[in-house]
Design a protein around this motif. Structure first.
Motif, PDB file in Angstrom:
ATOM      1  N   PRO A  60       0.816  -1.225   0.000  1.00  0.00           N
ATOM      2  CA  PRO A  60       0.000   0.000   0.000  1.00  0.00           C
ATOM      3  C   PRO A  60       0.850   1.276   0.000  1.00  0.00           C
ATOM      4  CG  PRO A  60      -0.887  -1.561   1.566  1.00  0.00           C
ATOM      5  CD  PRO A  60       0.447  -2.102   1.118  1.00  0.00           C
ATOM      6  N   ALA A  61       1.944   1.292   0.754  1.00  0.00           N
ATOM      7  CA  ALA A  61       2.772   2.499   0.829  1.00  0.00           C
ATOM      8  C   ALA A  61       3.389   2.840  -0.522  1.00  0.00           C
ATOM      9  CB  ALA A  61       3.856   2.335   1.888  1.00  0.00           C
ATOM     10  N   MET A 107      -7.375  -0.104  -1.905  1.00  0.00           N
ATOM     11  CA  MET A 107      -6.094  -0.725  -1.529  1.00  0.00           C
ATOM     12  C   MET A 107      -6.197  -1.366  -0.145  1.00  0.00           C
ATOM     13  SD  MET A 107      -3.101  -1.747  -2.081  1.00  0.00           S
ATOM     14  CE  MET A 107      -2.702  -1.050  -3.659  1.00  0.00           C
ATOM     15  N   ILE A 108      -6.867  -0.712   0.761  1.00  0.00           N
ATOM     16  CA  ILE A 108      -7.083  -1.294   2.087  1.00  0.00           C
ATOM     17  C   ILE A 108      -7.929  -2.559   1.963  1.00  0.00           C
ATOM     18  CG2 ILE A 108      -8.214  -0.910   4.328  1.00  0.00           C
ATOM     19  CD1 ILE A 108      -7.255   2.094   3.972  1.00  0.00           C
ATOM     20  N   ALA A 109      -8.922  -2.526   1.091  1.00  0.00           N
ATOM     21  CA  ALA A 109      -9.764  -3.709   0.860  1.00  0.00           C
ATOM     22  C   ALA A 109      -8.936  -4.858   0.301  1.00  0.00           C
ATOM     23  CB  ALA A 109     -10.909  -3.357  -0.094  1.00  0.00           C
ATOM     24  N   VAL A 110      -8.081  -4.571  -0.669  1.00  0.00           N
ATOM     25  CA  VAL A 110      -7.235  -5.620  -1.257  1.00  0.00           C
ATOM     26  C   VAL A 110      -6.267  -6.164  -0.206  1.00  0.00           C
ATOM     27  CG1 VAL A 110      -5.435  -6.079  -2.974  1.00  0.00           C
ATOM     28  CG2 VAL A 110      -7.449  -4.752  -3.610  1.00  0.00           C
ATOM     29  N   THR A 111      -5.729  -5.283   0.629  1.00  0.00           N
ATOM     30  CA  THR A 111      -4.812  -5.715   1.687  1.00  0.00           C
ATOM     31  C   THR A 111      -5.544  -6.647   2.652  1.00  0.00           C
ATOM     32  OG1 THR A 111      -3.603  -3.634   1.465  1.00  0.00           O
ATOM     33  CG2 THR A 111      -3.218  -4.910   3.468  1.00  0.00           C
ATOM     34  N   TYR A 112      -6.736  -6.278   3.041  1.00  0.00           N
ATOM     35  CA  TYR A 112      -7.536  -7.156   3.902  1.00  0.00           C
ATOM     36  C   TYR A 112      -7.843  -8.471   3.207  1.00  0.00           C
ATOM     37  CZ  TYR A 112      -8.747  -4.943   8.323  1.00  0.00           C
ATOM     38  OH  TYR A 112      -8.711  -4.460   9.596  1.00  0.00           O
ATOM     39  N   TRP A 113      -8.119  -8.395   1.926  1.00  0.00           N
ATOM     40  CA  TRP A 113      -8.489  -9.592   1.165  1.00  0.00           C
ATOM     41  C   TRP A 113      -7.407 -10.656   1.281  1.00  0.00           C
ATOM     42  CZ3 TRP A 113     -12.394  -8.949  -3.049  1.00  0.00           C
ATOM     43  CH2 TRP A 113     -12.772 -10.170  -3.616  1.00  0.00           C
ATOM     44  N   ALA A 147     -10.550   5.114 -12.064  1.00  0.00           N
ATOM     45  CA  ALA A 147      -9.097   4.976 -12.156  1.00  0.00           C
ATOM     46  C   ALA A 147      -8.478   4.687 -10.791  1.00  0.00           C
ATOM     47  CB  ALA A 147      -8.478   6.241 -12.756  1.00  0.00           C
ATOM     48  N   GLY A 148      -8.988   5.337  -9.742  1.00  0.00           N
ATOM     49  CA  GLY A 148      -8.483   5.061  -8.397  1.00  0.00           C
ATOM     50  C   GLY A 148      -8.687   3.611  -8.001  1.00  0.00           C
ATOM     51  N   ALA A 149      -9.872   3.085  -8.282  1.00  0.00           N
ATOM     52  CA  ALA A 149     -10.157   1.680  -7.952  1.00  0.00           C
ATOM     53  C   ALA A 149      -9.295   0.728  -8.780  1.00  0.00           C
ATOM     54  CB  ALA A 149     -11.636   1.390  -8.167  1.00  0.00           C
ATOM     55  N   ILE A 150      -9.179   0.995 -10.070  1.00  0.00           N
ATOM     56  CA  ILE A 150      -8.368   0.129 -10.943  1.00  0.00           C
ATOM     57  C   ILE A 150      -6.906   0.149 -10.525  1.00  0.00           C
ATOM     58  CG2 ILE A 150      -7.474  -0.112 -13.299  1.00  0.00           C
ATOM     59  CD1 ILE A 150     -10.296   0.680 -14.286  1.00  0.00           C
ATOM     60  N   CYS A 151      -6.397   1.322 -10.194  1.00  0.00           N
ATOM     61  CA  CYS A 151      -4.996   1.408  -9.738  1.00  0.00           C
ATOM     62  C   CYS A 151      -4.777   0.568  -8.482  1.00  0.00           C
ATOM     63  CB  CYS A 151      -4.603   2.860  -9.474  1.00  0.00           C
ATOM     64  SG  CYS A 151      -4.381   3.862 -10.946  1.00  0.00           S
ATOM     65  N   ALA A 152      -5.716   0.634  -7.552  1.00  0.00           N
ATOM     66  CA  ALA A 152      -5.582  -0.143  -6.315  1.00  0.00           C
ATOM     67  C   ALA A 152      -5.658  -1.636  -6.591  1.00  0.00           C
ATOM     68  CB  ALA A 152      -6.666   0.262  -5.318  1.00  0.00           C
ATOM     69  N   ALA A 154      -5.003  -3.192  -9.410  1.00  0.00           N
ATOM     70  CA  ALA A 154      -3.811  -3.611 -10.163  1.00  0.00           C
ATOM     71  C   ALA A 154      -2.580  -3.658  -9.258  1.00  0.00           C
ATOM     72  CB  ALA A 154      -3.584  -2.665 -11.337  1.00  0.00           C
ATOM     73  N   ALA A 155      -2.357  -2.590  -8.494  1.00  0.00           N
ATOM     74  CA  ALA A 155      -1.182  -2.555  -7.609  1.00  0.00           C
ATOM     75  C   ALA A 155      -1.266  -3.641  -6.552  1.00  0.00           C
ATOM     76  CB  ALA A 155      -1.062  -1.176  -6.957  1.00  0.00           C
ATOM     77  N   GLY A 156      -2.454  -3.839  -5.996  1.00  0.00           N
ATOM     78  CA  GLY A 156      -2.631  -4.889  -5.002  1.00  0.00           C
ATOM     79  C   GLY A 156      -2.432  -6.274  -5.606  1.00  0.00           C
ATOM     80  N   GLY A 157      -2.987  -6.478  -6.785  1.00  0.00           N
ATOM     81  CA  GLY A 157      -2.820  -7.769  -7.459  1.00  0.00           C
ATOM     82  C   GLY A 157      -1.366  -8.078  -7.741  1.00  0.00           C
ATOM     83  N   ILE A 158      -0.658  -7.089  -8.233  1.00  0.00           N
ATOM     84  CA  ILE A 158       0.768  -7.278  -8.522  1.00  0.00           C
ATOM     85  C   ILE A 158       1.561  -7.436  -7.226  1.00  0.00           C
ATOM     86  CG2 ILE A 158       2.838  -6.123  -9.422  1.00  0.00           C
ATOM     87  CD1 ILE A 158       0.906  -4.837 -11.544  1.00  0.00           C
ATOM     88  N   GLY A 159       1.331  -6.542  -6.284  1.00  0.00           N
ATOM     89  CA  GLY A 159       2.116  -6.532  -5.051  1.00  0.00           C
ATOM     90  C   GLY A 159       1.867  -7.711  -4.135  1.00  0.00           C
ATOM     91  N   PHE A 160       0.634  -8.181  -4.102  1.00  0.00           N
ATOM     92  CA  PHE A 160       0.317  -9.272  -3.173  1.00  0.00           C
ATOM     93  C   PHE A 160       0.388 -10.651  -3.823  1.00  0.00           C
ATOM     94  CE2 PHE A 160      -1.896  -5.800  -0.846  1.00  0.00           C
ATOM     95  CZ  PHE A 160      -1.150  -5.888   0.331  1.00  0.00           C
ATOM     96  N   TRP A 161       0.131 -10.744  -5.117  1.00  0.00           N
ATOM     97  CA  TRP A 161       0.030 -12.074  -5.699  1.00  0.00           C
ATOM     98  C   TRP A 161       1.036 -12.353  -6.804  1.00  0.00           C
ATOM     99  CZ3 TRP A 161      -4.680  -9.526  -4.433  1.00  0.00           C
ATOM    100  CH2 TRP A 161      -5.319 -10.080  -3.319  1.00  0.00           C
TER     101      TRP A 161
END
Length: 165
Positions: A60-61, A107-113, A147-152, A154-161
């Protein structure tokens, strides 16, 4: 979104002052919910000595910094700078694209996910609702929140998975 289209969208809300007050309150409550949930997750991971803590901070950071830099460079105007009379008045100029509120909520939602999928799904629904409110409030254009939702996501998908730790 044109001024005429926005005015037609919010006319029913403007006719009821309590509806505008409710919109402001819901906007604030959903924003605070997301921003309270994130440190709670980090505290839980810390107390559990969970090795995923670092990733739940780093992804997230890093993505928040990237989105912030992009939107500062792109510096898109906000709807109220282009003649739209917002339901929730703001003084801030520019930096509208992408919506950082919606980005952060998603992004917080993806992190929780990654830790608690059911909570993540619930927070993602909160993010979608927040996106709708930000558009109806006249703070962002639809493209900003999408765009804000898509960025989160995408970044969450890449960063976490996609990136191995």
């Amino acid at each position: 979104m044109t001024k005429e289209r926005y005015d037609a969208l919010v006319a029913p809300l403007r006719a009821h002052p309590h509806a505008v007050a409710a919109l402001k309150g819901i906007n604030r409550a959903l924003t605070m919910l997301c921003y309270v949930m994130y440190p709670l997750l980090l505290a839980w991971l810390f107390l559990q000595e969970d090795e995923r803590l670092l990733r739940c901070i780093a992804v997230p950071a890093a993505s928040f910094v990237a989105v912030s830099i992009f939107r500062a460079l792109y510096n898109a105007p906000r709807p109220y700078e282009l003649g739209i009379d917002p339901l929730i008045p703001r003084k801030k100029a520019g930096h509208s694209f992408p919506s950082r509120h919606v980005f952060s909520a998603c992004m917080i939602a993806v992190t929780y996910w990654t830790i608690f999928p059911q909570v993540g799904m619930t927070l993602l629904a909160v993010g979608v609702f927040l996106a709708i409110i930000r558009v109806v409030a006249g703070i962002h254009f639809p493209k900003d929140v999408v765009a804000g939702a898509i960025c989160a996501l995408a970044a969450g998908g890449i960063g976490f998975w996609c990136i191995p730790w």
